[in-house]
Design a protein around this motif. Structure first.
Motif, PDB file in Angstrom:
ATOM      1  N   GLU A   1     -71.814  17.264 -18.398  1.00 49.97           N
ATOM      2  CA  GLU A   1     -69.995  17.078 -17.273  1.00 49.97           C
ATOM      3  C   GLU A   1     -69.537  16.534 -18.057  1.00 49.97           C
ATOM      4  O   GLU A   1     -68.595  16.578 -18.116  1.00 49.97           O
ATOM      5  N   LEU A   2     -70.205  14.788 -18.296  1.00 47.44           N
ATOM      6  CA  LEU A   2     -69.463  14.417 -19.437  1.00 47.44           C
ATOM      7  C   LEU A   2     -68.725  15.082 -20.756  1.00 47.44           C
ATOM      8  O   LEU A   2     -67.598  14.529 -20.541  1.00 47.44           O
ATOM      9  N   CYS A   3     -69.384  15.538 -21.433  1.00 47.35           N
ATOM     10  CA  CYS A   3     -68.691  16.532 -22.948  1.00 47.35           C
ATOM     11  C   CYS A   3     -67.653  16.900 -22.104  1.00 47.35           C
ATOM     12  O   CYS A   3     -66.317  16.477 -22.872  1.00 47.35           O
ATOM     13  N   ALA A   4     -67.773  17.543 -21.151  1.00 43.79           N
ATOM     14  CA  ALA A   4     -66.658  18.412 -20.623  1.00 43.79           C
ATOM     15  C   ALA A   4     -65.688  17.754 -20.084  1.00 43.79           C
ATOM     16  O   ALA A   4     -63.785  18.109 -20.604  1.00 43.79           O
ATOM     17  N   TYR A   5     -65.945  16.925 -19.547  1.00 46.55           N
ATOM     18  CA  TYR A   5     -64.928  16.207 -19.159  1.00 46.55           C
ATOM     19  C   TYR A   5     -63.996  15.430 -19.808  1.00 46.55           C
ATOM     20  O   TYR A   5     -62.505  15.074 -19.794  1.00 46.55           O
ATOM     21  N   ARG A   6     -64.562  14.790 -21.221  1.00 46.53           N
ATOM     22  CA  ARG A   6     -64.091  14.044 -22.057  1.00 46.53           C
ATOM     23  C   ARG A   6     -63.158  14.820 -22.595  1.00 46.53           C
ATOM     24  O   ARG A   6     -62.112  14.647 -23.026  1.00 46.53           O
ATOM     25  N   ILE A   7     -63.874  15.759 -23.471  1.00 45.99           N
ATOM     26  CA  ILE A   7     -62.716  17.114 -24.297  1.00 45.99           C
ATOM     27  C   ILE A   7     -61.255  17.399 -23.389  1.00 45.99           C
ATOM     28  O   ILE A   7     -60.587  17.407 -23.774  1.00 45.99           O
ATOM     29  N   ILE A   8     -61.545  17.852 -22.225  1.00 48.62           N
ATOM     30  CA  ILE A   8     -60.344  18.190 -20.741  1.00 48.62           C
ATOM     31  C   ILE A   8     -59.566  16.362 -21.030  1.00 48.62           C
ATOM     32  O   ILE A   8     -58.064  16.594 -21.138  1.00 48.62           O
ATOM     33  N   GLN A   9     -60.040  15.114 -21.164  1.00 46.20           N
ATOM     34  CA  GLN A   9     -59.557  14.597 -20.362  1.00 46.20           C
ATOM     35  C   GLN A   9     -58.754  13.935 -22.155  1.00 46.20           C
ATOM     36  O   GLN A   9     -56.895  13.520 -22.345  1.00 46.20           O
ATOM     37  N   GLU A  10     -59.477  14.295 -23.460  1.00 51.18           N
ATOM     38  CA  GLU A  10     -58.581  13.634 -24.815  1.00 51.18           C
ATOM     39  C   GLU A  10     -57.424  15.375 -24.541  1.00 51.18           C
ATOM     40  O   GLU A  10     -56.191  14.990 -25.044  1.00 51.18           O
ATOM     41  N   ALA A  11     -57.277  16.249 -24.251  1.00 49.69           N
ATOM     42  CA  ALA A  11     -56.522  17.929 -24.159  1.00 49.69           C
ATOM     43  C   ALA A  11     -54.886  17.353 -22.971  1.00 49.69           C
ATOM     44  O   ALA A  11     -54.067  17.264 -23.442  1.00 49.69           O
ATOM     45  N   LEU A  12     -55.612  16.266 -22.057  1.00 54.24           N
ATOM     46  CA  LEU A  12     -54.690  16.069 -21.166  1.00 54.24           C
ATOM     47  C   LEU A  12     -53.929  15.620 -22.025  1.00 54.24           C
ATOM     48  O   LEU A  12     -52.505  14.623 -21.692  1.00 54.24           O
ATOM     49  N   THR A  13     -54.313  14.328 -22.770  1.00 57.71           N
ATOM     50  CA  THR A  13     -53.989  12.886 -23.203  1.00 57.71           C
ATOM     51  C   THR A  13     -53.348  12.909 -24.331  1.00 57.71           C
ATOM     52  O   THR A  13     -51.607  13.118 -24.726  1.00 57.71           O
ATOM     53  N   ASN A  14     -53.456  14.439 -25.913  1.00 52.77           N
ATOM     54  CA  ASN A  14     -52.578  14.858 -25.809  1.00 52.77           C
ATOM     55  C   ASN A  14     -51.493  15.744 -25.474  1.00 52.77           C
ATOM     56  O   ASN A  14     -50.525  15.620 -25.739  1.00 52.77           O
ATOM     57  N   GLY A  15     -51.524  15.901 -24.144  1.00 54.44           N
ATOM     58  CA  GLY A  15     -50.179  16.280 -24.212  1.00 54.44           C
ATOM     59  C   GLY A  15     -49.313  15.395 -23.969  1.00 54.44           C
ATOM     60  O   GLY A  15     -48.018  15.479 -23.375  1.00 54.44           O
ATOM     61  N   VAL A  16     -49.713  14.384 -22.971  1.00 54.10           N
ATOM     62  CA  VAL A  16     -48.853  13.610 -22.150  1.00 54.10           C
ATOM     63  C   VAL A  16     -48.144  12.998 -23.671  1.00 54.10           C
ATOM     64  O   VAL A  16     -47.053  12.276 -23.770  1.00 54.10           O
ATOM     65  N   LYS A  17     -49.182  12.094 -24.803  1.00 50.50           N
ATOM     66  CA  LYS A  17     -48.170  11.806 -26.048  1.00 50.50           C
ATOM     67  C   LYS A  17     -47.091  13.017 -26.821  1.00 50.50           C
ATOM     68  O   LYS A  17     -46.776  12.360 -27.649  1.00 50.50           O
ATOM     69  N   HIS A  18     -47.812  14.242 -26.544  1.00 50.22           N
ATOM     70  CA  HIS A  18     -46.775  15.205 -27.650  1.00 50.22           C
ATOM     71  C   HIS A  18     -46.313  15.908 -27.186  1.00 50.22           C
ATOM     72  O   HIS A  18     -44.762  16.597 -27.815  1.00 50.22           O
ATOM     73  N   ALA A  19     -46.784  16.390 -26.091  1.00 45.29           N
ATOM     74  CA  ALA A  19     -45.552  17.966 -25.474  1.00 45.29           C
ATOM     75  C   ALA A  19     -44.134  17.053 -24.051  1.00 45.29           C
ATOM     76  O   ALA A  19     -43.738  17.211 -24.363  1.00 45.29           O
ATOM     77  N   GLY A  20     -44.339  15.712 -24.203  1.00 43.58           N
ATOM     78  CA  GLY A  20     -43.401  14.803 -23.531  1.00 43.58           C
ATOM     79  C   GLY A  20     -43.151  15.311 -21.742  1.00 43.58           C
ATOM     80  O   GLY A  20     -43.991  15.566 -21.324  1.00 43.58           O
ATOM     81  N   HIS A  21     -41.823  14.423 -21.497  1.00 41.72           N
ATOM     82  CA  HIS A  21     -42.114  14.898 -20.577  1.00 41.72           C
ATOM     83  C   HIS A  21     -41.437  15.711 -18.788  1.00 41.72           C
ATOM     84  O   HIS A  21     -41.002  16.602 -19.871  1.00 41.72           O
ATOM     85  N   GLY A  22     -42.480  16.398 -17.767  1.00 43.95           N
ATOM     86  CA  GLY A  22     -41.654  17.414 -17.075  1.00 43.95           C
ATOM     87  C   GLY A  22     -42.877  18.731 -18.828  1.00 43.95           C
ATOM     88  O   GLY A  22     -42.662  20.130 -17.743  1.00 43.95           O
ATOM     89  N   ALA A  23     -43.825  19.301 -19.141  1.00 39.49           N
ATOM     90  CA  ALA A  23     -44.326  19.844 -19.389  1.00 39.49           C
ATOM     91  C   ALA A  23     -45.329  20.894 -19.079  1.00 39.49           C
ATOM     92  O   ALA A  23     -45.901  19.829 -18.351  1.00 39.49           O
ATOM     93  N   ARG A  24     -45.125  21.516 -19.378  1.00 39.36           N
ATOM     94  CA  ARG A  24     -46.070  22.476 -18.756  1.00 39.36           C
ATOM     95  C   ARG A  24     -47.611  22.570 -19.189  1.00 39.36           C
ATOM     96  O   ARG A  24     -47.727  23.275 -19.639  1.00 39.36           O
ATOM     97  N   VAL A  25     -48.476  22.224 -18.467  1.00 37.81           N
ATOM     98  CA  VAL A  25     -49.825  21.917 -18.677  1.00 37.81           C
ATOM     99  C   VAL A  25     -50.790  23.509 -18.021  1.00 37.81           C
ATOM    100  O   VAL A  25     -50.894  22.760 -16.839  1.00 37.81           O
TER     101      VAL A  25
END
Length: 401
Positions: free
Chosen positions: A302-326
């Motif tokens: 569970e921790l492994c899956a949570y951390r991977i999803i968290q990092e994926a969303l963090t990359n979305g915040v960093k690189h996709a920009g405001h208003g990106a569809r995830v």
């Protein structure tokens, strides 16, 4: 005050010198007294300066038996042969060559030791004959004396070899233990770095985006600014809580009575709702779906899956920009957990958010740790996709695991 006793080390040269001096003194004193009391009446030559000099030549070389065993052996045996040839009573000088022979056997290979044993036996047999013993008794005396020395010296040599091998194995074991300790430290550092990256990078990225949004709409949309500030407060408190829990796990000798509190910062899939809400507050349009038969999973998975999803969303915040569809799609299969996180669109990447370069390698490392795999890269539509799988225990027919 020293707690233990200091071990006294004596140079072997000092010990051998004392032994040589004692044997030489005893031989000379005994030879003179025995000659005065008995040997003169039996017709032996007087124990004069020549006998004393040869006796010293037989015994004093023992001082060098540790440094130069073959030199000590050769001089001692040669002096005994000269002493015997000069006609003196030889019984007082027969023990030093035997001790020198013992040292040679201990220090040398078996073939060379055999030559030393043969020379010693010959010198002893000649001395026995000179002492007016029968041929049989002289040969038996030489054979028994040299055989005892050979057995004793061979045992000592084997013991020394085993001790040397044991010391080498001990040193090798110590080196291997040091290497394992260094490897464990390196792994622990990587684990700490990964945890710190996952905790800090996600929250700081969200805080930076929310702070930029609050500043941008501070005058034009106060309500949105207040909402962004509220999200900043919530994200910062959660970040502090996770950091406190992480540091609590790493700390040794804690005095807290609530031991379980140290591990409360390890989230699982039940915390996805909060994670998605924070991503939405950072400006992402997140859609989450969960399908399949949901069931409790091991905490590590569970921790492994949570951390991977968290990092994926963090990359979305960093690189996709405001208003990106995830789109976040989590699927529970019978023997597999899979998740797909895709991001697309957005006005522009968030500014001022440098990348550490540890996100994707850390995600892959986490997935491999539990036997899974991870694929990440751009999509044909211009977005970015993260897809990972983690094997699970097969689901039985009753719906359990």
């Amino acid at each position: 005050m020293q707690s233990g006793r200091r071990r006294i080390h004596v140079d072997p040269l000092v010990t051998d010198t004392l032994l040589a001096c004692v044997m030489a003194t005893v031989t000379v004193v005994y030879g003179r007294q025995a000659h005065a009391a008995q040997y003169q009446s039996e017709g032996w030559p007087p124990f004069g300066p020549l006998a004393i000099a040869l006796s010293l030549a037989v015994n004093l070389p023992l001082a060098l038996r540790g440094r130069a065993p073959w030199v000590a052996f050769g001089v001692s045996c040669g002096a005994l042969a000269a002493y015997t040839a000069a006609g003196f009573q030889p019984s007082t000088n027969m023990w030093a060559p035997l001790l020198a022979c013992y040292t040679v056997i201990v220090r040398s290979a078996a073939r060379r030791s055999a030559w030393a044993a043969a020379v010693t036996a010959g010198v002893w047999a000649a001395a026995g004959l000179r002492a007016r013993l029968s041929v049989e008794l002289s040969l038996a005396q030489a054979a028994i004396g040299v055989a005892v020395v050979w057995l004793w010296a061979s045992g000592s040599r084997q013991l020394a070899q085993r001790n040397s091998q044991l010391a080498e194995l001990t040193a090798q074991l110590r080196r291997e233990q040091e290497l394992r300790a260094r490897h464990a430290i390196a792994e622990e550092r990587l684990r700490i770095a990964r945890e710190l990256h996952d905790v800090v990078a996600h929250h700081l990225s969200a805080l930076a985006v929310q702070a930029g949004l609050a500043e941008f709409v501070f005058t034009s949309d106060p309500a949105a600014a207040r909402q962004a500030l509220a999200s900043i407060g919530s994200s910062s408190r959660q970040a502090m809580e996770e950091m406190r829990g992480l540091l609590g796990v790493l700390r040794t000798g804690t005095e807290t009575a609530d031991k379980d509190a140290l591990y409360r910062a390890a989230p699982g899939l039940d915390a996805l709702d909060d994670l998605v809400e924070r991503a939405r507050a950072s400006g992402l349009d997140v859609t989450r779906t969960v399908s399949g038969h949901q069931r409790p999973l091991p905490s590590g998975v569970e921790l492994c899956a949570y951390r991977i999803i968290q990092e994926a969303l963090t990359n979305g915040v960093k690189h996709a920009g405001h208003g990106a569809r995830v789109r976040l799609n989590l699927v529970f299969h019978a023997d597999l957990l899979s998740c797909e996180v895709t991001s697309q669109g957005g006005s522009a990447p968030a500014a001022g958010l440098p990348s550490s370069g540890l996100g994707l390698p850390g995600m892959r490392e986490r997935a491999r740790l539990y036997g899974g795999s991870l694929r990440a890269g751009p999509t044909a539509e211009g977005g970015f996709e993260v897809f990972f799988t983690i094997p699970l225990a097969p689901l039985d027919t009753t719906g359990g695991t």
